[in-house]
Design a protein around this motif. Sequence first.
Motif, short mmCIF file in Angstrom:
data_model
loop_
_atom_site.label_atom_id
_atom_site.label_comp_id
_atom_site.label_asym_id
_atom_site.label_seq_id
_atom_site.Cartn_x
_atom_site.Cartn_y
_atom_site.Cartn_z
N ILE A 183 0.96 -1.01 0.08
CA ILE A 183 -0.32 0.04 0.16
C ILE A 183 0.89 1.11 0.07
N MET A 184 1.96 1.13 0.71
CA MET A 184 2.84 2.37 0.96
C MET A 184 3.54 2.56 -0.36
N LEU A 186 2.01 1.94 -3.27
CA LEU A 186 1.05 2.20 -4.39
C LEU A 186 0.50 3.87 -4.07
N VAL A 187 0.66 4.26 -2.70
CA VAL A 187 0.19 5.67 -2.50
C VAL A 187 1.32 6.59 -2.63
N GLY A 188 2.59 6.08 -2.96
CA GLY A 188 3.76 7.07 -3.31
C GLY A 188 4.71 7.41 -2.22
N ALA A 189 4.63 6.35 -1.22
CA ALA A 189 5.76 6.31 -0.44
C ALA A 189 7.13 6.33 -1.02
N THR A 190 8.18 6.92 -0.51
CA THR A 190 9.57 6.96 -1.26
C THR A 190 10.18 5.55 -0.57
N PRO A 191 11.10 5.12 -1.50
CA PRO A 191 11.67 3.85 -0.91
C PRO A 191 12.35 3.85 0.24
#
Lengths: 275, 242
Positions: A183-184, A186-191
């Motif tokens: 989910i992280m 897919l919602v655009g959390a940075t690596p």
Amino acid sequence: MSIAALGTVTVTLTVLGASLWSVYRINEFAQQQPQTFNEIDVFLRPDLNRDNATDVESRLAKLPDVLSVHLIPREQAWKDLTAQDPTLTVAMPDDPLPDAFHIDTADARNVQRLAVLIKDRTLYPEVERVTDAGSEVRIMLAFARLVKVIGGSAAAGLFVATLFIVYNTIRLTVFARRREIRIMQLVGATPWFIRLPLLLEGLFHGVAGAGIAGFIILLFARQLTLFVNQIHSPLIGDVPSQATPLKMMASLVVTGAFVGLTGSFLSIRRYLRQI
Amino acid sequence: MIETMIEIKGASLEYEGGVAALKNVDLCVESGEFVFIVGPTGAGKSTLLKLLYRGEKATSGTVRVAGSDLSSIHPRDIPQFRRRLGIVFQDYGLLPSKTVWENIAFAPRVTGATRSETRRRVHDALEMVGMTHRPDAFPAQISGGEQQRVAIARALVNEPPMLIADEPTGNLDPDTSLGIVQLLNYINSRGTTVIVATHDAPIVDSLQRRVVAVVAGEVVRDDAQGNYRVETAVVEEPLTCV
């Protein structure tokens, strides 16, 4: 899982730390043994005069690792022997003793090599006999070497084992949190936002495990030192007091942190891609 | 404001071993459109959606989404790109240990929004999907339809210009499915581009919106206002960008 992993990391780091600590302490112990282990006695041929002795003295003083060369004249040796045991010398008509040298060396580990060198008739034809601390020091140093090899190998193996445990723990964490991680992503959390908690978990395992391991080792080492110091032997001096527990603890924690970070980093690199 | 939200030209996707998942796909979607991607199971609908959020990379052709060229995007830029999308799945993808409110707040939190901003956005998203009455419930305590509403709220909470939904009604009964599709229609009416992959014929038929049919990895129909029906032949002229 975390407690089990922490426990396993603690156990391996305890054995790892104990191995390194043993190597360090035995080394320290060997370094601080009584000075007799650092000494060589050299006896010259009886037919030589004092000038020959002085010449040999100056050559011996130039050898590497030689701290000092002290001439014991035959008269002095005879006097000492008479004082030590008058019955021994009373039957002797004349002084049969040769001039001798008492050599102090810098390192007990080099005593044997120096003694062999001085025994060499081609280099020192004036020398009749050489004595050093002999087999005791050699046994002790051989034991120290054995501990180093075994301890070093065990430490290397345990280092890899600890690395693998942390690696595996983080792998399981990644799988346990794969839904959250997905989910992280897919919602655009940075690596790094995703990796950081996992790296910190690895770091925690390493540091906490090392801290507990250090405490266990210090406790055990203290008891062992107290026990060894109760043994009165002319062969061994006092076991040196633990002057560096903080240094040992810090080294272990740094090692734990390194293992934790490396293990988790390798695991993250491999398994985050599979989510 | 992006005029063309999706522009796919000659995109193909082939997996290792030579399995072709998509073949020479052309697709153009303007900003604010509502598009159903329909087709039987295994036709390539989900794969086409994965191209849109860069879950997969086309092996040939070009894919431009929300102004980003996904054929050449650097992996480090993908997170920023995904912040411009909302994604919804059939299985909802909610975190069972978090409440409704926390699940929705998860998206702005991981993208660095402030607390007050997060509070405002979560409140707005809950209001939009009609879930303001259960913010403290856990996913297991609410129905499937409500879980999907929460998933939609999470997809919308970062206010993306496009929402992608992969079989959003796959686990729901017909009435609840209709409610979800009406919600998606409402979201679209507020200006968000909505792309829905489905094989749920009634919901497609109920809205009479643009329908792109995919069969065996190929776009076989592209109707501006269509129904769900299973095609077997490739259409002559799919709607492409001008």
